[in-house]
Design an enzyme around this catalytic site. Sequence first.
Site, PDB file in Angstrom:
ATOM      1  N   CYS A  80       0.931  -1.417  -0.346  1.00 51.89           N
ATOM      2  CA  CYS A  80       0.562   0.024  -0.056  1.00 51.89           C
ATOM      3  C   CYS A  80       0.780   1.254  -0.012  1.00 51.89           C
ATOM      4  CB  CYS A  80      -0.586  -0.198   1.549  1.00 51.89           C
ATOM      5  SG  CYS A  80      -2.039  -0.994   1.073  1.00 51.89           S
ATOM      6  N   CYS A 163      -3.438  -8.623   6.721  1.00 55.33           N
ATOM      7  CA  CYS A 163      -3.298  -7.422   5.554  1.00 55.33           C
ATOM      8  C   CYS A 163      -4.806  -6.597   5.387  1.00 55.33           C
ATOM      9  CB  CYS A 163      -3.113  -8.034   4.484  1.00 55.33           C
ATOM     10  SG  CYS A 163      -3.044  -6.667   2.917  1.00 55.33           S
ATOM     11  N   TYR A 315      -9.602  -9.838 -24.890  1.00 57.31           N
ATOM     12  CA  TYR A 315      -9.218 -10.357 -23.114  1.00 57.31           C
ATOM     13  C   TYR A 315     -10.638 -10.305 -22.588  1.00 57.31           C
ATOM     14  CZ  TYR A 315      -5.605  -7.267 -26.247  1.00 57.31           C
ATOM     15  OH  TYR A 315      -4.579  -6.881 -27.562  1.00 57.31           O
ATOM     16  N   GLU A 336      -9.685 -14.517 -25.522  1.00 58.71           N
ATOM     17  CA  GLU A 336      -9.127 -14.557 -24.639  1.00 58.71           C
ATOM     18  C   GLU A 336      -7.684 -15.629 -24.649  1.00 58.71           C
ATOM     19  OE1 GLU A 336      -6.566 -14.747 -21.060  1.00 58.71           O
ATOM     20  OE2 GLU A 336      -8.464 -13.100 -21.388  1.00 58.71           O
ATOM     21  N   CYS A 410      -6.265  -0.845 -16.690  1.00 59.99           N
ATOM     22  CA  CYS A 410      -5.294  -1.240 -15.956  1.00 59.99           C
ATOM     23  C   CYS A 410      -4.360  -0.309 -15.799  1.00 59.99           C
ATOM     24  CB  CYS A 410      -5.011  -1.900 -14.856  1.00 59.99           C
ATOM     25  SG  CYS A 410      -4.098  -3.299 -16.653  1.00 59.99           S
TER      26      CYS A 410
END
Length: 455
Positions: A80, A163, A315, A336, A410
Amino acid sequence: MKKNDIVEVEITDCGINGEGIGKLLGFPLFIKDALIGDTIQARITKVKKNYAFARLEKIITPAKERITPPCPVAAPCGGCQIQALSYPAQLTFKEKKVKDVLMRLGKVPEGLLEQVMEPIIGMNEPYRYRNKAQYPFGTDKEGNLIAGFYAGRTHHLVTTDDCLIGAKENKDVLDVILRHARKHHIAAYDEETRTGLLRHVLIRKGTHTGEIMVCPVINGKTYPKVDSLIEELTKLPGMTCIALSINTQNTNVIMGEEIQTLWGTPYITDKIGDLEFRLSPLSFFQVNSQQTEKLYQKALDYAGLTGNETIWDIYCGIGTITCFLARKAKQVYGIEVIPEAIEDAKENAKLNNIDNIQFYAQKAEDELPKHKEDKKTDIIVVDPPRKGLDEKVLETIIYMEPKKIVYVSCDPATLARDIKYLREHGYELEHLTPVDMFPHTVHVETIVSLQRTDT
């Protein structure tokens, strides 16, 4: 400026990995754990021709948005990267990051961005959001078996059993495995000697179903005293699948190709909206189920489906977005490269009684050009890996002339590159929304739609 010099610097920017950036006489310094607005004392660790790296020694004046991270190992773990930044400030940083990259690399005019860009979609509760965790095992200085996460860009294991962005159940699973392994003298895998058995453990939780999957990854074919491990794990609430991943290769890849189901079903189920999906240990599935629902709803909104559209989903993974689109479209085709993912996708379509999808287990750059003469494609949806769209895929998309492109990204940099290409070849930005899929990290998802300009 040389190594070990102590300097005082104000942090004015943030790098792609979350490091603070300050300047001394115009010379950039990259400093881990420093935040925009901090004035700090730092020690120079490496000097390059045009920039340098430094280590944070002392915060002289903290940034007004700096907070005390709730995780006790936030700094050494590095998973993080920006947990010390208040959550509203994290969202502002990510929104600005997307905008700046699109302007600088994508050459998108600021005025256009102000028209099409919607506010970032954040979380009401930005902790405990990950439905998947992969803990590596190791050995401490006293020779004890430990689990945790690797510090950033190292193979130094930072010990933690809870976590805060993972499911609460992960701690109970780790406690059982560590206790069992210590009792039966099961050693952690050593990368240098390639000895030891326990490499990692994969833990998955169905956010909506509560189903739990546990899959140790081992450097061997069998697990000692496995019956007693199963007995202990099955006492935990929600346990649905206990599997074993065989990975005897000298590799950084976590999961092995061979999966053995030890107990229960070979999968767990989870939901996105009202659609159900089966997840095996090797399935790719967005790790933040709550935000995924919001992301996919944006994809549907941007697609503007009427029920008559023909769509290509490139994808497509295990068919998550594909199934959402298919319920409101005439016909959907999914591509894919991973055959196992396509098998999962077919099962997921069947599970949700969807029969207007055809899947292809091929590389997008190999399969899509085979269909480029099909001018009936209305919408192309893409959700590529971090490297963005392959050049051949981009060329084929332009040739197929879909009315609309919906792009789930992303990585803002590769998104900017691809948007620049698409804008130069007859498409214009219509909508754009950043989505915070990974709170407390520097990563940001972005969804955009582009409209063909000659329609």
